[in-house]
Design a protein around this motif. Structure first.
Motif, mmCIF file in Angstrom:
data_model
loop_
_atom_site.group_PDB
_atom_site.id
_atom_site.type_symbol
_atom_site.label_atom_id
_atom_site.label_comp_id
_atom_site.label_asym_id
_atom_site.label_seq_id
_atom_site.Cartn_x
_atom_site.Cartn_y
_atom_site.Cartn_z
ATOM 1 N N PHE A 42 0.819 -1.211 0.000
ATOM 2 C CA PHE A 42 0.000 0.000 0.000
ATOM 3 C C PHE A 42 0.856 1.265 0.000
ATOM 4 O O PHE A 42 0.417 2.311 -0.491
ATOM 5 C CB PHE A 42 -0.981 -0.008 1.169
ATOM 6 C CG PHE A 42 -2.242 -0.775 0.873
ATOM 7 C CD1 PHE A 42 -3.286 -0.186 0.188
ATOM 8 C CD2 PHE A 42 -2.358 -2.100 1.240
ATOM 9 C CE1 PHE A 42 -4.442 -0.894 -0.110
ATOM 10 C CE2 PHE A 42 -3.508 -2.827 0.947
ATOM 11 C CZ PHE A 42 -4.551 -2.225 0.264
ATOM 12 N N ALA A 43 2.061 1.187 0.524
ATOM 13 C CA ALA A 43 2.972 2.331 0.412
ATOM 14 C C ALA A 43 3.244 2.628 -1.058
ATOM 15 O O ALA A 43 3.124 3.773 -1.517
ATOM 16 C CB ALA A 43 4.275 2.039 1.155
ATOM 17 N N ASN A 44 3.596 1.595 -1.817
ATOM 18 C CA ASN A 44 3.871 1.780 -3.244
ATOM 19 C C ASN A 44 2.621 2.193 -4.010
ATOM 20 O O ASN A 44 2.681 3.015 -4.933
ATOM 21 C CB ASN A 44 4.444 0.487 -3.832
ATOM 22 C CG ASN A 44 5.816 0.161 -3.284
ATOM 23 O OD1 ASN A 44 6.594 1.058 -2.966
ATOM 24 N ND2 ASN A 44 6.132 -1.115 -3.161
ATOM 25 N N ILE A 49 -0.555 6.746 -6.775
ATOM 26 C CA ILE A 49 -1.797 7.513 -6.931
ATOM 27 C C ILE A 49 -1.604 8.980 -6.561
ATOM 28 O O ILE A 49 -2.029 9.886 -7.291
ATOM 29 C CB ILE A 49 -2.919 6.901 -6.072
ATOM 30 C CG1 ILE A 49 -3.289 5.506 -6.582
ATOM 31 C CG2 ILE A 49 -4.157 7.805 -6.088
ATOM 32 C CD1 ILE A 49 -4.345 4.810 -5.753
ATOM 33 N N PHE A 50 -0.956 9.221 -5.422
ATOM 34 C CA PHE A 50 -0.901 10.579 -4.870
ATOM 35 C C PHE A 50 0.479 11.239 -4.983
ATOM 36 O O PHE A 50 0.676 12.338 -4.463
ATOM 37 C CB PHE A 50 -1.316 10.550 -3.396
ATOM 38 C CG PHE A 50 -2.704 10.023 -3.165
ATOM 39 C CD1 PHE A 50 -3.813 10.712 -3.626
ATOM 40 C CD2 PHE A 50 -2.903 8.825 -2.489
ATOM 41 C CE1 PHE A 50 -5.100 10.230 -3.415
ATOM 42 C CE2 PHE A 50 -4.183 8.328 -2.268
ATOM 43 C CZ PHE A 50 -5.288 9.035 -2.737
ATOM 44 N N ASN A 146 -10.149 6.953 -7.414
ATOM 45 C CA ASN A 146 -9.010 7.639 -8.025
ATOM 46 C C ASN A 146 -8.557 6.927 -9.297
ATOM 47 O O ASN A 146 -8.233 7.571 -10.299
ATOM 48 C CB ASN A 146 -7.850 7.719 -7.031
ATOM 49 C CG ASN A 146 -7.986 8.866 -6.057
ATOM 50 O OD1 ASN A 146 -7.634 9.998 -6.360
ATOM 51 N ND2 ASN A 146 -8.512 8.575 -4.877
ATOM 52 N N VAL A 147 -8.527 5.609 -9.251
ATOM 53 C CA VAL A 147 -8.093 4.828 -10.414
ATOM 54 C C VAL A 147 -9.028 5.057 -11.594
ATOM 55 O O VAL A 147 -8.593 5.209 -12.737
ATOM 56 C CB VAL A 147 -8.033 3.326 -10.065
ATOM 57 C CG1 VAL A 147 -7.775 2.487 -11.317
ATOM 58 C CG2 VAL A 147 -6.953 3.065 -9.026
ATOM 59 N N LEU A 148 -10.325 5.093 -11.317
ATOM 60 C CA LEU A 148 -11.327 5.247 -12.376
ATOM 61 C C LEU A 148 -11.127 6.538 -13.156
ATOM 62 O O LEU A 148 -11.369 6.593 -14.365
ATOM 63 C CB LEU A 148 -12.729 5.213 -11.765
ATOM 64 C CG LEU A 148 -13.911 5.250 -12.743
ATOM 65 C CD1 LEU A 148 -13.899 4.021 -13.651
ATOM 66 C CD2 LEU A 148 -15.223 5.330 -11.974
ATOM 67 N N GLN A 155 -3.294 5.033 -15.684
ATOM 68 C CA GLN A 155 -4.095 3.865 -15.316
ATOM 69 C C GLN A 155 -3.433 2.581 -15.810
ATOM 70 O O GLN A 155 -3.424 1.562 -15.111
ATOM 71 C CB GLN A 155 -5.502 3.981 -15.892
ATOM 72 C CG GLN A 155 -6.474 2.945 -15.315
ATOM 73 C CD GLN A 155 -7.844 3.047 -15.933
ATOM 74 O OE1 GLN A 155 -8.029 2.705 -17.093
ATOM 75 N NE2 GLN A 155 -8.814 3.520 -15.161
ATOM 76 N N LYS A 156 -2.862 2.636 -16.999
ATOM 77 C CA LYS A 156 -2.173 1.459 -17.524
ATOM 78 C C LYS A 156 -0.954 1.120 -16.667
ATOM 79 O O LYS A 156 -0.695 -0.055 -16.369
ATOM 80 C CB LYS A 156 -1.743 1.690 -18.969
ATOM 81 C CG LYS A 156 -1.043 0.482 -19.575
ATOM 82 C CD LYS A 156 -0.601 0.729 -21.007
ATOM 83 C CE LYS A 156 0.130 -0.497 -21.544
ATOM 84 N NZ LYS A 156 0.621 -0.289 -22.925
#
Length: 325
Positions: A42-44, A49-50, A146-148, A155-156
């Motif tokens: 989850f760190a990666n 994402i952010f 966020n991914v959507l 996204q890829k």
């Protein structure tokens, strides 16, 4: 929704939901190994994402209660937890360790349950930690939101990250069946006329160098071993009068020609050929779904084979001619 975006998102959603459910189930059984692995994962994930620079605190100090991840550059500390309750968050906020990180914002990462209700609550915060429940409590659903809405290229990249972390290993024993299915699909593609091409042979390594494909060398090395197996599969089809080898190689060749007119960087062309062929297969009415990892492996086998057979990319001059399809 475009096909690629839909496929990337569905794959990511499935893998994250499976992970979340597994963490929850194993937590009830007091099997907590997934919790440990999830911290770095989850760190990666959050970094992608952010644009954080989170690191696992266990890299520096072991078992710091209340803090699992830290980003000193952006002044962020985070806890990754499968226990998503108000009591859990308040217990973390009361830890004196937070006094060692003045000005740091606290994020609570719920990896097993949705946390929508937690975002609406008020929390005791005796150490006055920077913490906004509406924004700083993250769960799988908020990650997927966020991914959507990511740009398709990002996204890829995120899809590739999830595939590496959570994807299944391709089933090598299904190669024959999967190749046959994919050959049938590609062979049925309608092809426009394209220019003639040479059947000259080559030494694989020299062709790689000639086309500036150094970053693709590993992929070619991984899948060139299937050359004989694929040749046998083509021969089976061609013996019964179905000229599948020509049709499949032409389908791949067509993608190369189209991409060559748009892109100058060879490595990008090579991997885009793979992506385009996968897209053709996914859109086919004859496609019977197989795990994405197996589909990708089969397409990589076909594209590497086309490279070896001189159907895509330029061939160095001065090489002896051999019989190819």
């Amino acid at each position: 929704m475009p096909m690629n975006r839909s496929y990337y998102f569905n794959y990511i959603e499935n893998k994250l939901q499976v992970l979340s459910n597994s963490v929850a189930t194993r937590g009830k059984l007091n099997v907590l190994d997934y919790n440990i692995y999830s911290e770095t994962f989850f760190a990666n994930l959050l970094n992608m994402i952010f644009n954080f620079n989170l690191e696992n605190m266990n890299t520096f100090k072991q078992n710091i209660e209340g803090i699992d991840l830290i980003d000193n550059e952006n002044k962020i500390i985070a806890q990754v937890s499968s226990t998503s309750t108000k009591q859990k968050i308040e217990k973390s906020l009361e830890k004196e360790i937070f006094n060692n990180y003045p000005g740091y914002r606290f994020y609570f990462i719920s990896i097993a349950r949705e946390a929508e209700n937690l975002r609406k609550m008020k929390y005791k915060n005796p150490n006055n930690v920077l913490f906004n429940p509406k924004e700083d409590i993250i769960d799988v659903k908020s990650i997927l939101d966020n991914v959507l809405n990511m740009h398709i290229d990002k996204q890829k990249a995120f899809f590739e990250f999830i595939k590496k972390e959570l994807g299944e290993e391709p089933d090598i024993f299904k190669v024959d069946t999967n190749l046959a299915t994919i050959i049938n699909i590609l062979a049925s593609e309608k092809l426009s006329e394209i220019e003639e091409y040479s059947d000259n042979s080559f030494e694989i390594n020299r062709k790689i160098e000639f086309n500036s494909l150094e970053s693709v060398r590993e992929t070619i090395d991984d899948y060139k071993i299937f050359y004989i197996k694929l040749d046998e599969k083509y021969t089976e089809f061609d013996k019964i009068g179905a000229n599948k080898s020509f049709s499949v190689l032409q389908a791949i060749r067509k993608q190369y020609v189209l991409l060559q007119n748009k892109e100058e960087i060879s490595e990008i062309i090579f991997f885009n050929i793979i992506d385009n062929v996968i897209d053709i297969i996914l859109k086919s009415n004859n496609y019977v779904e197989i795990p994405y990892e197996e589909l990708e492996m089969c397409v990589q086998i076909l594209v590497v084979d086309a490279f070896i057979r001189c159907k895509i990319f330029k061939n160095p001059e001065g090489y002896n001619h051999v019989v190819t399809r």
